[in-house]
Motif scaffolding. Sequence first.
Motif, PDB file in Angstrom:
ATOM      1  N   VAL A  23       0.827  -1.211   0.000  1.00 15.81           N
ATOM      2  CA  VAL A  23       0.000   0.000   0.000  1.00 15.81           C
ATOM      3  C   VAL A  23       0.860   1.260   0.000  1.00 15.81           C
ATOM      4  O   VAL A  23       0.897   2.012   0.974  1.00 15.81           O
ATOM      5  CB  VAL A  23      -0.997   0.021   1.176  1.00 15.81           C
ATOM      6  CG1 VAL A  23      -2.064   1.081   0.926  1.00 15.81           C
ATOM      7  CG2 VAL A  23      -1.668  -1.315   1.351  1.00 15.81           C
ATOM      8  N   GLY A  25       2.179   4.728  -2.516  1.00 11.57           N
ATOM      9  CA  GLY A  25       1.926   5.503  -3.722  1.00 11.57           C
ATOM     10  C   GLY A  25       0.486   5.486  -4.155  1.00 11.57           C
ATOM     11  O   GLY A  25       0.157   5.295  -5.320  1.00 11.57           O
ATOM     12  N   LEU A  26      -0.415   5.711  -3.182  1.00 12.09           N
ATOM     13  CA  LEU A  26      -1.828   5.601  -3.508  1.00 12.09           C
ATOM     14  C   LEU A  26      -2.404   6.811  -4.220  1.00 12.09           C
ATOM     15  O   LEU A  26      -3.413   6.691  -4.890  1.00 12.09           O
ATOM     16  CB  LEU A  26      -2.622   5.364  -2.233  1.00 12.09           C
ATOM     17  CG  LEU A  26      -2.627   3.915  -1.799  1.00 12.09           C
ATOM     18  CD1 LEU A  26      -3.468   3.773  -0.569  1.00 12.09           C
ATOM     19  CD2 LEU A  26      -3.183   3.047  -2.904  1.00 12.09           C
ATOM     20  N   CYS A  27      -1.769   7.995  -4.050  1.00  8.82           N
ATOM     21  CA  CYS A  27      -2.373   9.197  -4.641  1.00  8.82           C
ATOM     22  C   CYS A  27      -2.637   9.012  -6.129  1.00  8.82           C
ATOM     23  O   CYS A  27      -3.761   9.194  -6.574  1.00  8.82           O
ATOM     24  CB  CYS A  27      -1.501  10.424  -4.422  1.00  8.82           C
ATOM     25  SG  CYS A  27      -0.883  10.588  -2.768  1.00  8.82           S
ATOM     26  N   LEU A  30      -5.423   6.139  -6.980  1.00 12.16           N
ATOM     27  CA  LEU A  30      -6.833   6.492  -6.883  1.00 12.16           C
ATOM     28  C   LEU A  30      -7.157   7.706  -7.744  1.00 12.16           C
ATOM     29  O   LEU A  30      -8.253   7.816  -8.274  1.00 12.16           O
ATOM     30  CB  LEU A  30      -7.210   6.746  -5.425  1.00 12.16           C
ATOM     31  CG  LEU A  30      -6.983   5.542  -4.508  1.00 12.16           C
ATOM     32  CD1 LEU A  30      -7.455   5.853  -3.106  1.00 12.16           C
ATOM     33  CD2 LEU A  30      -7.699   4.314  -5.019  1.00 12.16           C
ATOM     34  N   TYR A 102      -0.934  14.767 -11.212  1.00 14.32           N
ATOM     35  CA  TYR A 102      -0.408  13.504 -10.699  1.00 14.32           C
ATOM     36  C   TYR A 102       0.890  13.085 -11.376  1.00 14.32           C
ATOM     37  O   TYR A 102       1.630  12.275 -10.832  1.00 14.32           O
ATOM     38  CB  TYR A 102      -1.458  12.392 -10.846  1.00 14.32           C
ATOM     39  CG  TYR A 102      -2.680  12.665 -10.010  1.00 14.32           C
ATOM     40  CD1 TYR A 102      -2.638  12.478  -8.637  1.00 14.32           C
ATOM     41  CD2 TYR A 102      -3.843  13.158 -10.573  1.00 14.32           C
ATOM     42  CE1 TYR A 102      -3.738  12.756  -7.859  1.00 14.32           C
ATOM     43  CE2 TYR A 102      -4.958  13.447  -9.803  1.00 14.32           C
ATOM     44  CZ  TYR A 102      -4.893  13.238  -8.442  1.00 14.32           C
ATOM     45  OH  TYR A 102      -5.976  13.516  -7.673  1.00 14.32           O
ATOM     46  N   LEU A 105       3.736  14.588  -9.562  1.00 14.11           N
ATOM     47  CA  LEU A 105       3.704  14.014  -8.208  1.00 14.11           C
ATOM     48  C   LEU A 105       4.357  12.637  -8.133  1.00 14.11           C
ATOM     49  O   LEU A 105       4.492  12.088  -7.044  1.00 14.11           O
ATOM     50  CB  LEU A 105       2.273  13.948  -7.690  1.00 14.11           C
ATOM     51  CG  LEU A 105       1.687  15.285  -7.255  1.00 14.11           C
ATOM     52  CD1 LEU A 105       0.274  15.114  -6.763  1.00 14.11           C
ATOM     53  CD2 LEU A 105       2.521  15.929  -6.170  1.00 14.11           C
ATOM     54  N   VAL A 108       7.139  12.415  -5.516  1.00 15.42           N
ATOM     55  CA  VAL A 108       6.929  12.084  -4.107  1.00 15.42           C
ATOM     56  C   VAL A 108       6.185  10.762  -3.947  1.00 15.42           C
ATOM     57  O   VAL A 108       5.704  10.454  -2.865  1.00 15.42           O
ATOM     58  CB  VAL A 108       6.176  13.210  -3.362  1.00 15.42           C
ATOM     59  CG1 VAL A 108       7.102  14.356  -3.090  1.00 15.42           C
ATOM     60  CG2 VAL A 108       4.969  13.668  -4.120  1.00 15.42           C
ATOM     61  N   CYS A 110       5.717   7.294  -2.970  1.00 19.42           N
ATOM     62  CA  CYS A 110       6.477   6.536  -1.972  1.00 19.42           C
ATOM     63  C   CYS A 110       7.100   5.279  -2.558  1.00 19.42           C
ATOM     64  O   CYS A 110       8.103   4.795  -2.047  1.00 19.42           O
ATOM     65  CB  CYS A 110       5.594   6.145  -0.795  1.00 19.42           C
ATOM     66  SG  CYS A 110       4.430   7.383  -0.316  1.00 19.42           S
ATOM     67  N   ALA A 186     -14.854  10.219  -6.684  1.00 14.07           N
ATOM     68  CA  ALA A 186     -13.884   9.977  -5.619  1.00 14.07           C
ATOM     69  C   ALA A 186     -14.314   8.900  -4.613  1.00 14.07           C
ATOM     70  O   ALA A 186     -13.506   8.027  -4.285  1.00 14.07           O
ATOM     71  CB  ALA A 186     -13.583  11.287  -4.908  1.00 14.07           C
ATOM     72  N   ALA A 189     -13.636   5.296  -5.650  1.00 15.77           N
ATOM     73  CA  ALA A 189     -12.239   4.856  -5.627  1.00 15.77           C
ATOM     74  C   ALA A 189     -11.868   4.352  -4.241  1.00 15.77           C
ATOM     75  O   ALA A 189     -11.250   3.291  -4.090  1.00 15.77           O
ATOM     76  CB  ALA A 189     -11.333   6.005  -6.026  1.00 15.77           C
ATOM     77  N   LEU A 190     -12.252   5.114  -3.202  1.00 10.99           N
ATOM     78  CA  LEU A 190     -11.885   4.729  -1.836  1.00 10.99           C
ATOM     79  C   LEU A 190     -12.601   3.450  -1.413  1.00 10.99           C
ATOM     80  O   LEU A 190     -11.996   2.558  -0.814  1.00 10.99           O
ATOM     81  CB  LEU A 190     -12.203   5.868  -0.871  1.00 10.99           C
ATOM     82  CG  LEU A 190     -11.293   7.098  -1.003  1.00 10.99           C
ATOM     83  CD1 LEU A 190     -11.919   8.314  -0.347  1.00 10.99           C
ATOM     84  CD2 LEU A 190      -9.938   6.832  -0.390  1.00 10.99           C
ATOM     85  N   MET A 193     -11.085   0.495  -3.219  1.00  6.80           N
ATOM     86  CA  MET A 193      -9.774   0.184  -2.651  1.00  6.80           C
ATOM     87  C   MET A 193      -9.946  -0.599  -1.343  1.00  6.80           C
ATOM     88  O   MET A 193      -9.231  -1.571  -1.095  1.00  6.80           O
ATOM     89  CB  MET A 193      -9.015   1.497  -2.407  1.00  6.80           C
ATOM     90  CG  MET A 193      -7.622   1.331  -1.916  1.00  6.80           C
ATOM     91  SD  MET A 193      -6.550   0.560  -3.133  1.00  6.80           S
ATOM     92  CE  MET A 193      -5.363  -0.199  -2.041  1.00  6.80           C
ATOM     93  N   GLY A 194     -10.906  -0.179  -0.510  1.00  5.72           N
ATOM     94  CA  GLY A 194     -11.155  -0.873   0.752  1.00  5.72           C
ATOM     95  C   GLY A 194     -11.555  -2.318   0.526  1.00  5.72           C
ATOM     96  O   GLY A 194     -11.008  -3.230   1.145  1.00  5.72           O
ATOM     97  N   LYS A 197      -8.635  -4.366  -0.959  1.00  2.00           N
ATOM     98  CA  LYS A 197      -7.619  -4.629   0.058  1.00  2.00           C
ATOM     99  C   LYS A 197      -8.094  -5.732   1.010  1.00  2.00           C
ATOM    100  O   LYS A 197      -7.325  -6.618   1.382  1.00  2.00           O
ATOM    101  CB  LYS A 197      -7.307  -3.334   0.820  1.00  2.00           C
ATOM    102  CG  LYS A 197      -6.377  -3.491   2.000  1.00  2.00           C
ATOM    103  CD  LYS A 197      -4.913  -3.568   1.593  1.00  2.00           C
ATOM    104  CE  LYS A 197      -4.019  -3.675   2.819  1.00  2.00           C
ATOM    105  NZ  LYS A 197      -3.070  -4.781   2.739  1.00  2.00           N
TER     106      LYS A 197
END
Lengths: 210, 197
Positions: A23, A25-27, A30, A102, A105, A108, A110, A186, A189-190, A193-194, A197
């Motif tokens: 988990v 580099g999620l920015c 998503l 993005y 980005l 940054v 991870c 949005a 996406a969350l 992902m939940g 996961k």
Amino acid sequence: MKGNHMKELTKGFFEQNPVFIVVLGLCPVLGVSTQVSNAIGMSAGVFFVLLFSNIIISLLRKVIPASIHIPAYIVVIASLVTVTEMVMHAFVPAVYSALGVYLPLIVVNCIILGRAEAFASKNTPLDSALDAIGMSIGFAMGITLIAFIRELFGSGTITLFPVGGFSGVINIPWFYDNPVRVMALAPGALLLMGYLKAFFDWKSSRKKGK
Amino acid sequence: MSYIAILITFIFINNFILVQFLGLCPFIGVSKNSENAIGMGASVTFVTTVASVVTWAIYYYLLVPFNLQYLQTLSFILVIASLVQLLEMVIQKISPPLYKALGIFLPLITTNCAVLGIAIINITSGYNVMEAFTAGLAAGLGFTLAIVLMSNIRERLDLVPVRKAFRGMPIAFVSAGLMALAFMAFDKALITNLHLV
């Protein structure tokens, strides 16, 4: 020896998949996963940056002093990201504008700094390159899976790249007439992902139980 | 856009975490208890505000005159990294209690997408320096709002039975998704309806 190299390559696919297991580099995962084509574009960017940053950092691992290693890594990564930005802007402007904020980005992200710190700074260039390729493939699989599900349910289409007479957009019959709009937005996406996961956690806990 | 409109846009309508997904790593990682969440939120707000103004100045007074706009990403991340270091030292010197509260979070902020994100968004939106300052502040406040709400939810989640597969991160994502659903009530129409444009 050969087996070891294979392991460096394949560990990123499932065992240490950067999106679902580690988990990181999620920015971008998503943020850009509304269309399959964006996911592929982002994967290509991450692949290029990760591969070359891992190779360069691995080559320089004995030169960079320990006290400034993070800033040094960031300079390497940021230069590669700038190259990626310019290449995408020149050759695939549609993807460039779809990725928007993005794309820079990636600096940054991870995953890239994480692999530089955890792997490339301690291993040979060959192993680092294999590690980068494996991790990028794992990342690509993760982001494409999310984009595929979101686009299929959210708008009932699959957007690839236009080639010749083919516009690049495939309409999926039933889903196209009954889109679940929230999946493209949005919250979808969350939520997705939940659930994904949870699914992967469940799978890996079952594997351990055996 | 008026300053109030920028505040509302970045706190609610384009909330950095719940709508733009910038800064998700600390959002999931540090939101386990509300004390840490407040510390992280305050540090991020501080850094986004200062970084917005500094990167704005770098862009318009250094990169534009020398025609070096393509160095934007590289220069911004270096400026942000050194800025965070500098802030850490300054806070340590001036206010040890504040350093104690924020100190552990500051090094994490360099690689927070929210900071580089707001710096780039300020430039692409063509804001002037005061608007960039407001946007930086608002982005930080929006981040703080989301992470503090999230930490409260997660503290409660510890007390209720959750299916094993969903424990930890998955349920955090699902909760964040439900929060994002609530934040969809804040629409761009809000700005026009309040006559802020």
